[in-house]
Design a protein around this motif. Structure first.
Motif, PDB file in Angstrom:
ATOM      1  N   LEU A 123      -8.175  58.987   7.199  1.00  0.00           N
ATOM      2  CA  LEU A 123      -6.778  58.847   7.597  1.00  0.00           C
ATOM      3  C   LEU A 123      -6.627  58.487   9.072  1.00  0.00           C
ATOM      4  CD1 LEU A 123      -5.296  61.925   5.692  1.00  0.00           C
ATOM      5  CD2 LEU A 123      -5.331  59.531   4.955  1.00  0.00           C
ATOM      6  N   PHE A 124      -7.590  58.916   9.869  1.00  0.00           N
ATOM      7  CA  PHE A 124      -7.521  58.677  11.325  1.00  0.00           C
ATOM      8  C   PHE A 124      -8.859  58.072  11.782  1.00  0.00           C
ATOM      9  CE2 PHE A 124      -4.773  62.257  10.346  1.00  0.00           C
ATOM     10  CZ  PHE A 124      -3.583  61.906  10.966  1.00  0.00           C
ATOM     11  N   PRO A 125      -9.069  56.797  11.530  1.00  0.00           N
ATOM     12  CA  PRO A 125     -10.360  56.181  11.894  1.00  0.00           C
ATOM     13  C   PRO A 125     -10.605  56.168  13.401  1.00  0.00           C
ATOM     14  CG  PRO A 125      -8.780  54.520  11.146  1.00  0.00           C
ATOM     15  CD  PRO A 125      -8.153  55.843  10.871  1.00  0.00           C
ATOM     16  N   THR A 126      -9.550  56.252  14.212  1.00  0.00           N
ATOM     17  CA  THR A 126      -9.758  56.255  15.673  1.00  0.00           C
ATOM     18  C   THR A 126     -10.416  57.553  16.156  1.00  0.00           C
ATOM     19  OG1 THR A 126      -7.491  57.095  15.965  1.00  0.00           O
ATOM     20  CG2 THR A 126      -7.820  54.705  16.093  1.00  0.00           C
ATOM     21  N   ALA A 127     -10.424  58.561  15.312  1.00  0.00           N
ATOM     22  CA  ALA A 127     -11.042  59.844  15.703  1.00  0.00           C
ATOM     23  C   ALA A 127     -12.531  59.899  15.377  1.00  0.00           C
ATOM     24  CB  ALA A 127     -10.316  60.995  15.010  1.00  0.00           C
TER      25      ALA A 127
ATOM     26  N   GLN B  20     -17.460  69.207   9.776  1.00  0.00           N
ATOM     27  CA  GLN B  20     -17.883  68.420   8.624  1.00  0.00           C
ATOM     28  C   GLN B  20     -16.712  68.172   7.677  1.00  0.00           C
ATOM     29  OE1 GLN B  20     -20.844  66.987   8.209  1.00  0.00           O
ATOM     30  NE2 GLN B  20     -20.122  66.049   6.298  1.00  0.00           N
ATOM     31  N   GLY B  21     -15.816  69.159   7.528  1.00  0.00           N
ATOM     32  CA  GLY B  21     -14.639  68.965   6.693  1.00  0.00           C
ATOM     33  C   GLY B  21     -13.688  67.942   7.280  1.00  0.00           C
ATOM     34  N   LEU B  22     -13.526  67.951   8.622  1.00  0.00           N
ATOM     35  CA  LEU B  22     -12.670  66.950   9.258  1.00  0.00           C
ATOM     36  C   LEU B  22     -13.244  65.544   9.099  1.00  0.00           C
ATOM     37  CD1 LEU B  22     -11.613  68.778  12.557  1.00  0.00           C
ATOM     38  CD2 LEU B  22     -10.196  68.306  10.539  1.00  0.00           C
ATOM     39  N   ILE B  23     -14.555  65.426   9.190  1.00  0.00           N
ATOM     40  CA  ILE B  23     -15.185  64.103   9.012  1.00  0.00           C
ATOM     41  C   ILE B  23     -14.964  63.621   7.581  1.00  0.00           C
ATOM     42  CG2 ILE B  23     -17.406  62.902   8.957  1.00  0.00           C
ATOM     43  CD1 ILE B  23     -18.316  64.625  11.272  1.00  0.00           C
TER      44      ILE B  23
ATOM     45  N   GLN C  81      -4.737  72.980  13.390  1.00  0.00           N
ATOM     46  CA  GLN C  81      -5.132  74.379  13.295  1.00  0.00           C
ATOM     47  C   GLN C  81      -6.667  74.507  13.200  1.00  0.00           C
ATOM     48  OE1 GLN C  81      -3.329  77.136  13.611  1.00  0.00           O
ATOM     49  NE2 GLN C  81      -1.483  75.891  13.989  1.00  0.00           N
ATOM     50  N   THR C  82      -7.257  73.599  12.448  1.00  0.00           N
ATOM     51  CA  THR C  82      -8.729  73.603  12.354  1.00  0.00           C
ATOM     52  C   THR C  82      -9.365  73.369  13.711  1.00  0.00           C
ATOM     53  OG1 THR C  82      -8.614  72.792  10.073  1.00  0.00           O
ATOM     54  CG2 THR C  82     -10.703  72.500  11.255  1.00  0.00           C
ATOM     55  N   LEU C  83      -8.809  72.439  14.483  1.00  0.00           N
ATOM     56  CA  LEU C  83      -9.349  72.158  15.819  1.00  0.00           C
ATOM     57  C   LEU C  83      -9.154  73.352  16.763  1.00  0.00           C
ATOM     58  CD1 LEU C  83      -8.169  68.465  16.266  1.00  0.00           C
ATOM     59  CD2 LEU C  83     -10.498  69.285  15.836  1.00  0.00           C
ATOM     60  N   LYS C  84      -7.999  74.019  16.652  1.00  0.00           N
ATOM     61  CA  LYS C  84      -7.768  75.195  17.499  1.00  0.00           C
ATOM     62  C   LYS C  84      -8.741  76.327  17.139  1.00  0.00           C
ATOM     63  CE  LYS C  84      -2.882  74.420  18.577  1.00  0.00           C
ATOM     64  NZ  LYS C  84      -1.490  74.953  18.445  1.00  0.00           N
ATOM     65  N   PHE C  85      -8.974  76.494  15.848  1.00  0.00           N
ATOM     66  CA  PHE C  85      -9.926  77.520  15.418  1.00  0.00           C
ATOM     67  C   PHE C  85     -11.340  77.205  15.923  1.00  0.00           C
ATOM     68  CE2 PHE C  85     -12.738  79.184  11.935  1.00  0.00           C
ATOM     69  CZ  PHE C  85     -12.613  80.534  12.271  1.00  0.00           C
ATOM     70  N   THR C  86     -11.690  75.926  15.837  1.00  0.00           N
ATOM     71  CA  THR C  86     -12.999  75.501  16.351  1.00  0.00           C
ATOM     72  C   THR C  86     -13.098  75.738  17.861  1.00  0.00           C
ATOM     73  OG1 THR C  86     -13.127  73.800  14.635  1.00  0.00           O
ATOM     74  CG2 THR C  86     -14.600  73.569  16.525  1.00  0.00           C
ATOM     75  N   GLN C  87     -11.995  75.497  18.573  1.00  0.00           N
ATOM     76  CA  GLN C  87     -11.995  75.715  20.013  1.00  0.00           C
ATOM     77  C   GLN C  87     -12.116  77.203  20.347  1.00  0.00           C
ATOM     78  OE1 GLN C  87      -8.713  73.794  21.874  1.00  0.00           O
ATOM     79  NE2 GLN C  87      -9.595  73.935  23.941  1.00  0.00           N
ATOM     80  N   GLN C  88     -11.513  78.062  19.547  1.00  0.00           N
ATOM     81  CA  GLN C  88     -11.646  79.505  19.756  1.00  0.00           C
ATOM     82  C   GLN C  88     -13.095  79.959  19.539  1.00  0.00           C
ATOM     83  OE1 GLN C  88      -8.821  81.306  17.110  1.00  0.00           O
ATOM     84  NE2 GLN C  88      -7.030  80.692  18.325  1.00  0.00           N
TER      85      GLN C  88
ATOM     86  N   LEU D 255     -15.216  62.799  16.637  1.00  0.00           N
ATOM     87  CA  LEU D 255     -15.740  63.705  15.609  1.00  0.00           C
ATOM     88  C   LEU D 255     -17.271  63.650  15.527  1.00  0.00           C
ATOM     89  CD1 LEU D 255     -13.143  63.223  12.731  1.00  0.00           C
ATOM     90  CD2 LEU D 255     -13.513  65.281  14.105  1.00  0.00           C
ATOM     91  N   LEU D 256     -17.820  62.465  15.557  1.00  0.00           N
ATOM     92  CA  LEU D 256     -19.287  62.334  15.506  1.00  0.00           C
ATOM     93  C   LEU D 256     -19.943  62.922  16.751  1.00  0.00           C
ATOM     94  CD1 LEU D 256     -19.672  58.739  13.999  1.00  0.00           C
ATOM     95  CD2 LEU D 256     -19.894  60.951  12.836  1.00  0.00           C
ATOM     96  N   ARG D 257     -19.263  62.750  17.900  1.00  0.00           N
ATOM     97  CA  ARG D 257     -19.810  63.330  19.131  1.00  0.00           C
ATOM     98  C   ARG D 257     -19.780  64.856  19.083  1.00  0.00           C
ATOM     99  NH1 ARG D 257     -23.638  63.353  22.632  1.00  0.00           N
ATOM    100  NH2 ARG D 257     -23.024  64.111  24.701  1.00  0.00           N
ATOM    101  N   VAL D 258     -18.715  65.408  18.517  1.00  0.00           N
ATOM    102  CA  VAL D 258     -18.646  66.874  18.373  1.00  0.00           C
ATOM    103  C   VAL D 258     -19.745  67.356  17.427  1.00  0.00           C
ATOM    104  CG1 VAL D 258     -17.255  68.757  17.428  1.00  0.00           C
ATOM    105  CG2 VAL D 258     -16.203  67.061  18.916  1.00  0.00           C
TER     106      VAL D 258
END
Length: 334
Positions: free
Chosen positions: A207-211, A198-201, A40-47, A215-218
């Motif tokens: 929990l998801f080190p592959t991301a 910043q909250g996702l980082i 949901q956070t990613l969708k909000f960011t995309q909006q 995340l850093l690129r964003v």
């Protein structure tokens, strides 16, 4: 004009960064699909990114105006170069005529004076033609300078809204910028996106080190977008473009018209009727030069003997008068 191309460059760069941002968000959606709150956070960011794109697309499409101004600038530079070259050659012609006149008088040369006359006639024609062109240019420029704002608004009516043109022509600080709303939405959306990423980082990355890479690129793209926002705000400000506009008007309507008037005055002085030149004569008469300057023109009748400077015609006249005088004295002896 100076701010149009940089403005479009900043806006295009920002749009490209937003496109790259959407790609990273799409990959993060796949990586974080197991957590609904993160999705949901990613969708909000995309909006929010989509709203920024809409705001940037709402900026005036000035590419056509930029192309027209660039073409006009090139045409003016082309005409100005050949105008300068033509007046330089014309000035050289005027100096040549003056030089030929001086040499002709100094050397008593009919050929030089005839050549001077031909060049003078050419100079006369060019002078009147130049004065006509200068007068027409001065009148046309003066008509533009009477109401330059109205002329510009009519020329840009199909490309830019009247509100935007009025903002840059007058730069009234009491009125808000027509871009203020778009820039405010851009700033608020960008700040919110930075907080969300910043909250996702902070919480999702353990929990998801592959991301981590995405995340850093964003986060890097958002920081670059913030820099572009500051550049865009500075370029959209009316003060810089308005100053360039006033400088251009001063150059055209004051210095330009004054220069045209001086050129017209120069052409008028160059076209002034020349002073009649004294031409040499082959026969007798009053001549300034020509023939043999050693001869006198008037016989000294009554002198005992003719001076050695008589010309043959003057000597014949003197002898005839002398013979008549002797015969007269012979008829009445003392």
């Amino acid at each position: 004009y100076l701010g149009i191309d940089p403005l479009w460059g900043v806006a295009s760069t920002t749009l490209q960064m937003q496109g790259a941002l959407e790609q990273h968000l799409a990959r993060l959606n796949e990586l974080l699909a197991s957590r609904g709150d993160y999705v949901q956070t990613l969708k909000f960011t995309q909006q929010l990114a989509g709203s920024i794109v809409l705001q940037l697309q709402g900026l005036p499409a000035w590419r056509g105006v930029s192309a027209d101004l660039t073409e006009l600038s090139g045409q003016v530079a082309y005409v100005e170069y050949y105008r300068w070259l033509a007046y330089l050659l014309f000035f050289i012609l005027v100096l040549t005529v003056c030089l030929l006149a001086c040499l002709g008088l100094a050397k008593h040369s009919r050929c030089l004076l005839l050549l001077m006359l031909c060049c003078g006639l050419l100079m006369l024609v060019l002078s009147w033609a130049s004065m006509a062109v200068d007068t027409a240019a001065a009148v046309g420029t003066s008509d533009f300078c009477v109401a330059p704002d109205k002329f510009i608004m009519n020329q840009t009516d199909d490309e830019i809204s009247a509100e935007v043109v009025h903002y840059y022509l007058y730069c009234d600080q009491s009125l808000s910028s027509p871009f203020q709303q778009a820039l405010t939405v851009f700033q608020r959306s960008l700040t919110t996106m930075q907080i969300q990423i910043q909250g996702l980082i902070q919480y999702a990355l353990p929990l998801f080190p592959t991301a981590e890479k995405d995340l850093l690129r964003v986060q890097q793209l958002l920081n670059s977008s913030e820099t572009s926002l500051h550049q865009l705000t500075a370029l959209l400000d009316c003060r810089g473009l308005h100053k360039d506009y006033l400088d251009g008007l001063t150059g055209i309507c004051y210095d330009g018209v004054e220069g045209l008037l001086y050129l017209g005055l120069f052409s008028l002085l160059a076209a002034a009727p020349p002073v009649p030149w004294p031409w040499p004569c082959d026969g007798q008469g009053a001549v300034l030069f020509g023939g043999n300057p050693r001869y006198e023109n008037v016989p000294l009748i009554g002198r005992g003997s003719p001076p050695p400077t008589y010309s043959p015609s003057m000597r014949a006249t003197y002898l005839a008068v002398t013979d008549e005088h002797i015969r007269h004295r012979g008829d009445f002896p003392a």
